[in-house]
Design a protein around this motif. Sequence first.
Motif, PDB file in Angstrom:
ATOM      1  N   GLY A   1     -26.330 114.666   4.051  1.00 31.03           N
ATOM      2  CA  GLY A   1     -25.721 115.421   2.660  1.00 31.03           C
ATOM      3  C   GLY A   1     -26.848 115.335   1.821  1.00 31.03           C
ATOM      4  O   GLY A   1     -26.924 116.379   0.918  1.00 31.03           O
ATOM      5  N   PHE A   2     -27.535 114.291   1.326  1.00 29.46           N
ATOM      6  CA  PHE A   2     -28.475 114.232   0.245  1.00 29.46           C
ATOM      7  C   PHE A   2     -29.411 115.378   0.575  1.00 29.46           C
ATOM      8  O   PHE A   2     -29.738 116.162  -0.120  1.00 29.46           O
ATOM      9  CB  PHE A   2     -28.913 113.051   0.253  1.00 29.46           C
ATOM     10  CG  PHE A   2     -30.064 112.706  -0.981  1.00 29.46           C
ATOM     11  CD1 PHE A   2     -29.592 113.004  -2.338  1.00 29.46           C
ATOM     12  CD2 PHE A   2     -31.438 112.530  -0.602  1.00 29.46           C
ATOM     13  CE1 PHE A   2     -30.913 112.843  -3.125  1.00 29.46           C
ATOM     14  CE2 PHE A   2     -32.477 112.701  -1.335  1.00 29.46           C
ATOM     15  CZ  PHE A   2     -32.218 112.598  -2.812  1.00 29.46           C
TER      16      PHE A   2
ATOM     17  N   LYS B   1     -27.428 117.971  -9.796  1.00 29.59           N
ATOM     18  CA  LYS B   1     -26.645 116.664  -9.356  1.00 29.59           C
ATOM     19  C   LYS B   1     -25.234 116.978  -8.711  1.00 29.59           C
ATOM     20  O   LYS B   1     -24.924 116.209  -7.898  1.00 29.59           O
ATOM     21  CB  LYS B   1     -26.626 115.850 -10.608  1.00 29.59           C
ATOM     22  CG  LYS B   1     -28.231 115.377 -10.965  1.00 29.59           C
ATOM     23  CD  LYS B   1     -28.005 114.467 -12.137  1.00 29.59           C
ATOM     24  CE  LYS B   1     -29.277 114.068 -12.620  1.00 29.59           C
ATOM     25  NZ  LYS B   1     -29.336 113.007 -13.685  1.00 29.59           N
ATOM     26  N   VAL B   2     -24.443 117.933  -9.320  1.00 31.87           N
ATOM     27  CA  VAL B   2     -23.178 118.085  -8.798  1.00 31.87           C
ATOM     28  C   VAL B   2     -23.188 118.532  -7.513  1.00 31.87           C
ATOM     29  O   VAL B   2     -22.510 118.219  -6.630  1.00 31.87           O
ATOM     30  CB  VAL B   2     -22.538 119.274  -9.721  1.00 31.87           C
ATOM     31  CG1 VAL B   2     -21.194 119.313  -9.225  1.00 31.87           C
ATOM     32  CG2 VAL B   2     -22.126 118.387 -11.250  1.00 31.87           C
TER      33      VAL B   2
ATOM     34  N   ILE C   1     -25.530 118.198  -5.208  1.00 35.39           N
ATOM     35  CA  ILE C   1     -25.934 117.259  -4.174  1.00 35.39           C
ATOM     36  C   ILE C   1     -25.042 116.226  -3.874  1.00 35.39           C
ATOM     37  O   ILE C   1     -24.775 115.836  -2.741  1.00 35.39           O
ATOM     38  CB  ILE C   1     -27.328 116.444  -4.929  1.00 35.39           C
ATOM     39  CG1 ILE C   1     -28.652 117.538  -4.562  1.00 35.39           C
ATOM     40  CG2 ILE C   1     -27.486 115.106  -3.906  1.00 35.39           C
ATOM     41  CD1 ILE C   1     -29.817 117.094  -5.684  1.00 35.39           C
ATOM     42  N   ALA C   2     -24.201 115.897  -5.005  1.00 33.59           N
ATOM     43  CA  ALA C   2     -23.245 114.946  -4.670  1.00 33.59           C
ATOM     44  C   ALA C   2     -22.079 115.452  -3.742  1.00 33.59           C
ATOM     45  O   ALA C   2     -21.390 114.736  -3.054  1.00 33.59           O
ATOM     46  CB  ALA C   2     -22.547 114.326  -6.073  1.00 33.59           C
ATOM     47  N   LEU C   3     -21.675 116.964  -3.957  1.00 35.40           N
ATOM     48  CA  LEU C   3     -20.707 117.266  -3.227  1.00 35.40           C
ATOM     49  C   LEU C   3     -21.050 117.427  -1.657  1.00 35.40           C
ATOM     50  O   LEU C   3     -20.328 117.259  -0.609  1.00 35.40           O
ATOM     51  CB  LEU C   3     -20.393 118.818  -3.567  1.00 35.40           C
ATOM     52  CG  LEU C   3     -19.667 118.824  -4.952  1.00 35.40           C
ATOM     53  CD1 LEU C   3     -19.536 120.253  -5.619  1.00 35.40           C
ATOM     54  CD2 LEU C   3     -18.166 118.147  -5.022  1.00 35.40           C
ATOM     55  N   PHE C   4     -22.465 117.940  -1.356  1.00 35.30           N
ATOM     56  CA  PHE C   4     -23.010 117.725  -0.127  1.00 35.30           C
ATOM     57  C   PHE C   4     -22.968 116.482   0.691  1.00 35.30           C
ATOM     58  O   PHE C   4     -22.669 116.254   1.742  1.00 35.30           O
ATOM     59  CB  PHE C   4     -24.439 118.220  -0.059  1.00 35.30           C
ATOM     60  CG  PHE C   4     -24.399 119.841  -0.068  1.00 35.30           C
ATOM     61  CD1 PHE C   4     -24.459 120.382   1.213  1.00 35.30           C
ATOM     62  CD2 PHE C   4     -25.067 120.727  -1.097  1.00 35.30           C
ATOM     63  CE1 PHE C   4     -24.563 121.802   1.325  1.00 35.30           C
ATOM     64  CE2 PHE C   4     -25.220 121.877  -1.107  1.00 35.30           C
ATOM     65  CZ  PHE C   4     -24.602 122.529   0.152  1.00 35.30           C
ATOM     66  N   MET C   5     -23.294 115.442  -0.316  1.00 35.17           N
ATOM     67  CA  MET C   5     -23.026 113.934   0.291  1.00 35.17           C
ATOM     68  C   MET C   5     -21.555 113.636   0.718  1.00 35.17           C
ATOM     69  O   MET C   5     -21.412 112.940   1.761  1.00 35.17           O
ATOM     70  CB  MET C   5     -23.450 113.231  -0.818  1.00 35.17           C
ATOM     71  CG  MET C   5     -25.124 113.241  -0.853  1.00 35.17           C
ATOM     72  SD  MET C   5     -25.992 112.062  -2.305  1.00 35.17           S
ATOM     73  CE  MET C   5     -25.551 110.487  -1.407  1.00 35.17           C
TER      74      MET C   5
END
Length: 352
Positions: free
Chosen positions: A129-130, A237-238, A240-244
């Motif tokens: 995800g990252f 950042k938002v 990337i966090a959601l993909f993770m």
Amino acid sequence: MAPVHTSTAPASDGATVPSESRGAALGNLVRRPETGALIGTLSVFVFFAIFGGSQFLSAGGTASWLNVAAELGIIAIPVGLLMISGELDLSVGSVLASSSMTLAIVSGHWGAPVGLGILLALGLGLLTGFLNGLLVTRTGVPSFVVTLATNFGLAGLTLGLSRVITGTTSVAIDPGSPAKELFGTLLANKFEVAIFWWIGVVLVVGWMLHASRYGNWILAVGGDTVSARATGIPVPKVKIALFMGSALGAALVGVIQTLLYNSAQVANGQAFVFNSIIAVVIGGVLLTGGYGSVVGVVLGTLTFAIVQQGIYYTGWNSDWASLILGILLLAAVLMNNTFRKMALSYAPKRKA
């Protein structure tokens, strides 16, 4: 100018309620993302309760679609958040399979502690995800393309490494009691413990989207990325966090399935790619982003699961299940659009 009169309706206590207030209240109701999804869920449940009979309503029948909804929901909830932010994740199928095989190889083939295998499986999901989020935010390539490439690439890597390491595409595992009870238990020999994981995900993500500043960020990013960035929201950042989060949900289902069935296969998971998107869209989330709710996604997931499993209790030919799901998806999109137009028509008008 002649005075503008506002029509009123009697209230229960003898007072009067402006009709435009009633219109505004109705507008607020139909404007909710989950309103159409609720109607859809109730409709399909009643339909299959009638045509599926007592078998559909039995404990076994209920378990059949709740188990499907639980596993799909764990993935659909974070995928829904990602879609609200305006992005897509088509790699969840391969993430599920690769995480499942990681657990089976580490703790089944190599004999390492199951806890270690679970951590590595979930870690693989977070890493994928990252990388997806990093590629999307750094390159500007649409997430559809990036995650589709990840889906194929990770699927090939999982297949190749599995054959090299184990010589096969299916690996058995004996998880042991603690891990089995936590992830792969059948309650009353019918209901998966995944249902509780799903409820936990719903509560956490529901609070985050609807009661925290981060939820406002997600909606703002999906509504207008440029404006969100201008107001100081850390858009990369938002995302990337959601993909993770999306990949972590897929990895968790991979762990659950591996411990539930005591094995893993490289071909598992691909059905979740589009099933999760279907459930999210039925739940009222816009593909263009900026609109949706966790409750809506839950209802969309339930609707999908009821239709997918309910047809087996009607005695009809199950070959028509995909056709019904396709019609349901189209009907859901049309109904959600209709409800949004109705909401605008019920908006209060300014007085002259």
